[in-house]
Design a protein around this motif. Sequence first.
Motif, short mmCIF file in Angstrom:
data_model
loop_
_atom_site.label_atom_id
_atom_site.label_comp_id
_atom_site.label_asym_id
_atom_site.label_seq_id
_atom_site.Cartn_x
_atom_site.Cartn_y
_atom_site.Cartn_z
N ARG A 120 0.84 -1.20 0.00
CA ARG A 120 0.00 0.00 0.00
C ARG A 120 0.87 1.25 0.00
O ARG A 120 2.01 1.22 0.47
CB ARG A 120 -0.92 -0.01 1.22
CG ARG A 120 -2.00 -1.10 1.14
CD ARG A 120 -2.63 -1.34 2.49
NE ARG A 120 -3.83 -2.19 2.42
CZ ARG A 120 -3.83 -3.50 2.32
NH1 ARG A 120 -2.67 -4.16 2.26
NH2 ARG A 120 -4.96 -4.17 2.26
N LEU A 121 0.29 2.32 -0.49
CA LEU A 121 0.96 3.62 -0.48
C LEU A 121 -0.07 4.66 -0.10
O LEU A 121 -1.09 4.84 -0.79
CB LEU A 121 1.55 3.94 -1.86
CG LEU A 121 2.24 5.30 -1.99
CD1 LEU A 121 3.46 5.36 -1.08
CD2 LEU A 121 2.66 5.55 -3.43
N SER A 122 0.17 5.34 1.00
CA SER A 122 -0.75 6.37 1.46
C SER A 122 0.06 7.47 2.16
O SER A 122 0.94 7.16 2.97
CB SER A 122 -1.77 5.77 2.43
OG SER A 122 -2.68 6.75 2.87
N PRO A 123 -0.19 8.72 1.83
CA PRO A 123 -1.19 9.19 0.87
C PRO A 123 -0.77 8.96 -0.58
O PRO A 123 0.42 8.97 -0.89
CB PRO A 123 -1.28 10.69 1.17
CG PRO A 123 0.06 11.05 1.74
CD PRO A 123 0.51 9.84 2.51
N ARG A 124 -1.76 8.76 -1.41
CA ARG A 124 -1.51 8.63 -2.84
C ARG A 124 -1.06 9.97 -3.41
O ARG A 124 -1.21 11.01 -2.77
CB ARG A 124 -2.80 8.18 -3.54
CG ARG A 124 -3.26 6.79 -3.18
CD ARG A 124 -4.61 6.49 -3.80
NE ARG A 124 -4.61 6.72 -5.25
CZ ARG A 124 -5.69 6.55 -6.02
NH1 ARG A 124 -6.83 6.15 -5.48
NH2 ARG A 124 -5.62 6.76 -7.31
N PRO A 125 -0.53 9.98 -4.64
CA PRO A 125 -0.21 11.26 -5.27
C PRO A 125 -1.43 12.16 -5.38
O PRO A 125 -2.58 11.69 -5.42
CB PRO A 125 0.29 10.85 -6.67
CG PRO A 125 0.76 9.44 -6.50
CD PRO A 125 -0.13 8.83 -5.47
#
Length: 314
Positions: A158-163
């Motif tokens: 997962r990646l947060s926050p997203r771009p």
Amino acid sequence: MLRFGVHSGQQYSTFADCLELWQRAEELGLDWVSVFDHYRPPLGGPDGPCFDGPSLLAALAARTSRVRCAILVSAVTWRHPATAAAIAATIDHVSSGRLEFGLGAAGPDLAYEQYGLPFPGAGVRLDMLEEACQVMRGLWGGGPFTFHGEHYRLTDARLSPRPVQERLPLVIGGGGERRTLRVAARHADVWNTLAGDLAGYRRKVGLLAGYCAEEGRPPADIRQSLTFRAVLAATPADVERRRAERLALLPAGSPDLAEYLTFGTPEQCVEDLLGYAALGVRDFLLGCRPPLDWETIELFASRVVPAVRARVEN
């Protein structure tokens, strides 16, 4: 719509020098400024100055407000693509959604020897580039993202926050006709390469269109971007003097020489760029290195940019 900018690199001795260029580019009305992602670039010798690319880009993005902010290009050998994806997402927030992130298969850099970093063969690096594109695009979607490749493995990542941007533009850099252009056809929003001879560029555009057809993708989906160098003089009488002054600053056999598209007046530069515009180029990026050639930068912004816009967009 055409875009014009400067490719600043990061071989500066002070942050203030690089910041001055970025802020002046914005004041001159240019659309784009970018760094590269080397650690020990060969030009400048084994002890030449070079800031870290992503951290410099973040600082410059925070001190500008309008120009697109880019890295051309980040080598897949420097960091895991998940790390690169997180860096890109962070800088997109810092810049309020102005980032364009470039990836490439890596080229010569003294850091591999000086720092003891691995530098795989070209085929391996291109395989890494293909996988890195998939990983970064997958993570920019937020996740969960699973990928099991030869070089990278992610599980429910997962990646947060997203771009900030719904689709952060991915730039593929390079002109390799067998592999790099295929990667661009699959993954690029923007394809960037260095200026060479016009016939060679025409051939690459044709190959890219063929690879896009194989991927079921319209070539127009990929924005064509050209980085070039120039030495401009306000009048024909000043051309040879300006040329000699700039060449005197380059070491013998400098690889930069092949990147110079124009030694001449702004009007000559316009004609040189129009040949590439006719082949689909929409981003024209003037390569700059210290000591900065402010005369060329200002002539480019004040006389070349409006003339090319008028000839292409009207």
